[in-house]
Design a protein around this motif. Structure first.
Motif, mmCIF file in Angstrom:
data_model
loop_
_atom_site.group_PDB
_atom_site.id
_atom_site.type_symbol
_atom_site.label_atom_id
_atom_site.label_comp_id
_atom_site.label_asym_id
_atom_site.label_seq_id
_atom_site.Cartn_x
_atom_site.Cartn_y
_atom_site.Cartn_z
ATOM 1 N N LEU A 160 94.688 38.681 37.065
ATOM 2 C CA LEU A 160 93.876 39.579 37.883
ATOM 3 C C LEU A 160 92.496 39.748 37.236
ATOM 4 O O LEU A 160 92.394 39.858 36.015
ATOM 5 N N ASP A 174 90.149 42.268 43.147
ATOM 6 C CA ASP A 174 89.863 43.295 44.156
ATOM 7 C C ASP A 174 88.527 42.981 44.823
ATOM 8 O O ASP A 174 87.471 43.371 44.324
ATOM 9 N N PHE A 192 92.989 41.811 46.761
ATOM 10 C CA PHE A 192 93.811 43.020 46.935
ATOM 11 C C PHE A 192 93.181 43.885 48.010
ATOM 12 O O PHE A 192 92.707 44.998 47.771
ATOM 13 N N ARG A 248 90.168 58.203 47.243
ATOM 14 C CA ARG A 248 90.314 56.843 47.748
ATOM 15 C C ARG A 248 90.103 56.744 49.258
ATOM 16 O O ARG A 248 90.259 55.662 49.828
ATOM 17 N N LYS A 298 97.642 46.968 51.194
ATOM 18 C CA LYS A 298 98.101 47.966 50.221
ATOM 19 C C LYS A 298 97.824 49.362 50.746
ATOM 20 O O LYS A 298 97.078 49.496 51.727
ATOM 21 N N HIS A 299 98.368 50.385 50.155
ATOM 22 C CA HIS A 299 99.383 50.471 49.103
ATOM 23 C C HIS A 299 100.612 51.006 49.797
ATOM 24 O O HIS A 299 100.582 52.153 50.265
ATOM 25 N N MET A 357 101.112 45.269 48.517
ATOM 26 C CA MET A 357 101.169 45.939 47.202
ATOM 27 C C MET A 357 101.900 47.267 47.349
ATOM 28 O O MET A 357 101.691 47.988 48.330
ATOM 29 N N PHE A 394 101.440 53.863 44.215
ATOM 30 C CA PHE A 394 101.749 54.641 43.011
ATOM 31 C C PHE A 394 102.613 55.870 43.303
ATOM 32 O O PHE A 394 103.281 56.390 42.429
ATOM 33 N N ASP A 454 101.657 47.894 42.239
ATOM 34 C CA ASP A 454 100.314 48.276 41.826
ATOM 35 C C ASP A 454 100.311 48.303 40.297
ATOM 36 O O ASP A 454 101.357 48.189 39.648
ATOM 37 N N TRP A 455 99.120 48.451 39.739
ATOM 38 C CA TRP A 455 98.941 48.343 38.284
ATOM 39 C C TRP A 455 99.889 49.310 37.552
ATOM 40 O O TRP A 455 99.761 50.527 37.692
ATOM 41 N N MET A 462 102.598 44.011 38.042
ATOM 42 C CA MET A 462 101.178 43.939 37.683
ATOM 43 C C MET A 462 100.912 44.633 36.345
ATOM 44 O O MET A 462 101.034 45.843 36.219
ATOM 45 N N TRP A 511 84.594 50.379 43.991
ATOM 46 C CA TRP A 511 85.510 49.266 44.228
ATOM 47 C C TRP A 511 84.812 47.957 44.570
ATOM 48 O O TRP A 511 85.479 46.990 44.942
ATOM 49 N N GLU A 517 89.162 55.410 42.982
ATOM 50 C CA GLU A 517 90.462 55.754 42.401
ATOM 51 C C GLU A 517 90.322 56.908 41.412
ATOM 52 O O GLU A 517 89.352 56.982 40.657
#
Ligand code: BGC
Length: 768
Positions: A56, A86, A130, A144, A183-184, A227, A230, A262-263, A294, A400, A520
């Motif tokens: 990534l 991204d 992403f 977001r 996502k998400h 994706m 969280f 997700d991360w 990820m 982003w 984020e």
């Protein structure tokens, strides 16, 4: 490669090789001596790096080609790497942020923008983006929201599918496209109290009716990845939610692509208190069908042991690995591992004139005019002051747009200079003509403190620029360093601004959130403009001159008294590379604004979450008269200050009453046509967006007061009219009923057609 060959390859891979296909590392790990916090030695080892399935955050043709070459040579089966990034609203040419794109109500803007992003990113070696973010957002406190297309499921769905189509094109073998990741999943935008990474508490019917449709549209459009989110959904973290991922995403929605966490979202299930350790978290995620981990060592550190202990089956592992290999194959990486990456191609496409033009057009269409008293806009006067921290600010993209170089962005000042034919040197304070005696300063500003000067254009316009104030208050900490400014310097800037404003006939105040205030982990409970900017506004607005306020924002804001005290207010979102140009095109009247709010703007943050498609309640607040014991606030209206779908143009429009082709609709493929005549009653060409809303008057579960079911943009010359029709069919009336399935219920419906969600222009029909 044929499927049999992929299967053969899979059968020849060692267990470790297979597991590592499911691991993603950040590109920084591949840079000399890089160490990313949170990654174990095992994961950062050379061995891990030589087997990892995807990376990534790497871009640049040369870099990507070198990395792929080295990797393939070292890999036991020479399986190519997947490079993901991204690319959210632009790679090098940056388009308005997704919320700004939502404001265009124009799927072509989304599609073309995504196409260009794919073209630029693929030339720089990227295979997967992403994007898009399909999360429905109703709470302006959540940072977001800038990445979403807004509060409405229908608009979101249309924009999301256009983006997926734009990124992916007809075939991933076409090297100018990239695979898209929706996502998400799921409902990340419903975070409690608007706080990022938080729990989401949702009934199944609201989840299905409101939150899931936009993801589903992206999947129907063919998105190759999804994706996980969280958040927990009703107490269950998405990455371990088998019902959500297997039953809904895979079985119901038919998604058979790659599901990526997700991360660190798999590891975070331990912190949530859902798994006792990384091994348990990995087990849960694998069983839920999450294919790629990820940026943690959950999968790389646990799956082999889970299999050895008999907790996970090799079949389940193979299923996930096969999905990753299939994606690589569909991208053509086995045949051409370097795919579209090319230094020459990059030179040709990055920030090309064509790309910039498309971005400029998108900016023009995204700007939303909130108020325009006495036709204050377009600009007309000859002595104009551009004041504010956004006059010459390069960071007009969002946080982003990570591959954006702010130096490529056209600032408002750049565009003003270009428009008035001011050369860079004449716009330079040292070389410009001094304001000198032209101005009678009414402040105590010492003349030696004046850093601004008047610039005269050949056409006779006089323009002056001033920063006006600092962007943020001294000491603001957005999480990556404390913003340090000098308060005394701020006072000086404000005095100078006042002096400049007094000189001008017309003031354009360029204000906004700082780039790091949305994105984020940027939830806010105070959604007003930063304090120094509000102070600047107070001072300048007291002059009672023609005052045009521009706002660069990543979320709906509490605008305080800005609309009342400004002659015009224009929302500019995070406009990206061509921001300055697009804004000037609208300010000068080259084009009329046509953007519409993709989210309701509140009177106060206390109204959040705020959305137009709410329920009526059993005690709706009366529109007039006493409202005691009704559903109300004592200290604030219920309604949005500016409703979803709202936005003015430089013209005016009349919408006729709604005409229905008949009054009853049958459920067997029948349709009703709902039409209006739209007339441009103003003095210039402009584009209005007609919006179709429907209310189901009685349902087995109560229904929203209105739901958007269609929109159409219509461009008309002054005096011109057009009949616009929408077709209404039974399937548009379905909802998740008391029987826990999508179906329509016979009864009365009201159809509204208007220019924003507050329209009362309606007619009734009955579904029989
Ligand atoms: C974000 C994702 C993003 C990922 C990779 C996460 O922190 O939530 O939206 O795609 O990082 O950069």
């Amino acid at each position: 490669m044929k499927t049999e060959d992929l299967k053969k390859l899979l059968s020849e891979m060692s267990l470790e090789e297979k597991v590592m296909q499911l691991v993603q590392l950040p590109g920084s790990e591949f840079e000399a001596d890089a160490a990313v916090t949170g990654l174990s030695e095992r994961q950062s080892s050379d061995k891990a790096k030589s087997l990892v399935g995807s990376i990534l955050g790497v871009w640049g043709a040369e870099k990507a080609i070198a990395l792929q070459k080295r990797y393939i040579e070292n890999h036991p089966h020479h399986i190519p790497l997947l490079l993901m990034l991204d690319v959210i609203h632009g790679h090098k040419t940056v388009f308005p942020c997704p919320l700004g794109q939502g404001a265009t109500f124009d799927t072509e803007v989304a599609r073309k923008g995504a196409e260009i992003q794919a073209k630029e990113a693929s030339a720089e070696g990227v295979h997967v983006t992403f994007s898009p973010m399909a999360d429905l957002v109703r709470d302006a406190r959540w940072g977001r929201v800038v990445e979403s297309c807004g509060e409405d499921k229908f608009l979101n769905g249309k924009m999301i599918s256009a983006m997926v189509e734009g990124y992916q094109g007809d075939s991933l073998l076409d090297k100018e496209h990239v695979a898209s990741c929706v996502k998400h999943f799921a409902a990340y935008g419903g975070a409690d109290a608007g706080r990022d990474y938080n729990n989401v508490e949702l009934s199944e019917h609201t989840l299905r009716e409101q939150y899931l449709p936009a993801y589903e549209e992206g999947i129907k459009a063919g998105a190759r990845l999804v994706m996980t989110s969280f958040n927990t959904l009703n107490g269950i973290p998405s990455s371990g939610n088998k019902w959500l991922m297997r039953d809904i995403l895979r079985d119901e929605m038919g998604f058979d692509g790659v599901l990526i966490s997700d991360w660190a979202a798999i590891a975070e299930m331990v912190k949530w208190g859902f798994a006792k350790d990384n091994a348990e978290a990995s087990d849960l995620a694998m069983k839920a069908g999450v294919d790629i981990d990820m940026c943690t060592d959950c999968y790389s550190g646990s799956i082999e042991k889970l299999i050895a202990d008999g907790k996970l089956s090799v079949e389940l592992l193979d299923e996930a690995v096969m999905r990753v290999l299939t994606l690589k194959n569909d991208l053509g990486l086995f045949e051409d591992p370097y795919r579209g990456a090319s230094v020459e191609k990059s030179k040709e496409v990055l920030l090309s004139r064509e790309n910039r033009e498309v971005a400029r057009d998108a900016v023009q269409k995204s700007l939303v005019l909130l108020t325009n008293k006495e036709n204050a806009l377009p600009l007309s006067e000859k002595k104009i002051a551009f004041i504010g921290p956004y006059v010459d600010e390069k960071k007009i993209h969002s946080s982003w747009a990570i591959s954006c170089d702010p130096e490529d962005n056209v600032t408002i000042k750049d565009a003003v200079c270009e428009y008035y034919g001011l050369t860079a040197s004449s716009a330079n304070n040292e070389n410009g003509e001094s304001a000198g005696d032209d101005i009678s300063p009414k402040t105590d500003l010492d003349s030696s403190d004046k850093t601004v000067c008047i610039h005269k254009s050949a056409s006779g316009a006089q323009v002056i620029f001033a920063k006006g104030c600092n962007m943020l208050p001294n000491g603001t900490d957005l999480g990556y360093g404390v913003y340090k400014t000098d308060d005394a310097e701020n006072d000086k800037l404000i005095k100078e601004a006042l002096w400049v404003a007094e000189w001008a006939d017309e003031i354009v105040l360029c204000l906004g959130e700082e780039i790091g205030q949305s994105g984020e982990s940027t939830s806010r409970v105070d959604i007003t403009l930063p304090k120094p900017q509000m102070e600047l506004f107070e001072v300048v607005s007291k002059l009672e001159k023609k005052l045009v306020t521009l706002i660069l924002n990543g979320r709906p804001l509490d605008l305080k008294d800005i609309p009342e005290k400004s002659s015009a207010v224009l929302l500019c979102w995070r406009p990206g590379t061509e921001g300055g140009h697009g804004i000037m095109d609208v300010l000068t009247g080259k084009v009329s604004p046509s953007g519409k709010l993709p989210m309701s703007f509140p009177w106060s943050v206390g109204q959040e979450p705020l959305h137009y498609d709410h329920y009526n309640t059993g005690r709706p607040k009366p529109s007039e008269g006493a409202s005691i014991f009704s559903s109300r606030y004592l200290d604030c209206p219920n309604e949005a200050r500016y409703p979803f779908g709202f936005g003015l143009t430089y013209s005016s429009f009349e919408v006729s009453e709604v005409r229905l082709s008949k009054e009853t609709l049958k459920s067997d493929g029948d349709s009703i046509s709902a039409s209006v005549t739209l007339k441009n009653t103003g003095k210039c060409e402009a584009t209005e967006t007609l919006q179709l809303y429907i209310r189901d008057m009685v349902g087995s579960r109560v229904r929203p007061v209105k739901e958007l079911k269609g929109f159409e943009k219509v461009t008309l010359l002054p005096g011109e009219s057009k009949e616009v029709s929408f077709e209404i069919k039974e399937d548009m009336l379905r909802f998740f009923t008391i029987n826990n399935r999508f179906e329509s219920e016979p009864g009365k419906f009201t159809v509204y057609i208007g220019t924003d969600s507050s329209t009362e222009n309606g007619a009734e029909f009955e579904l029989v």
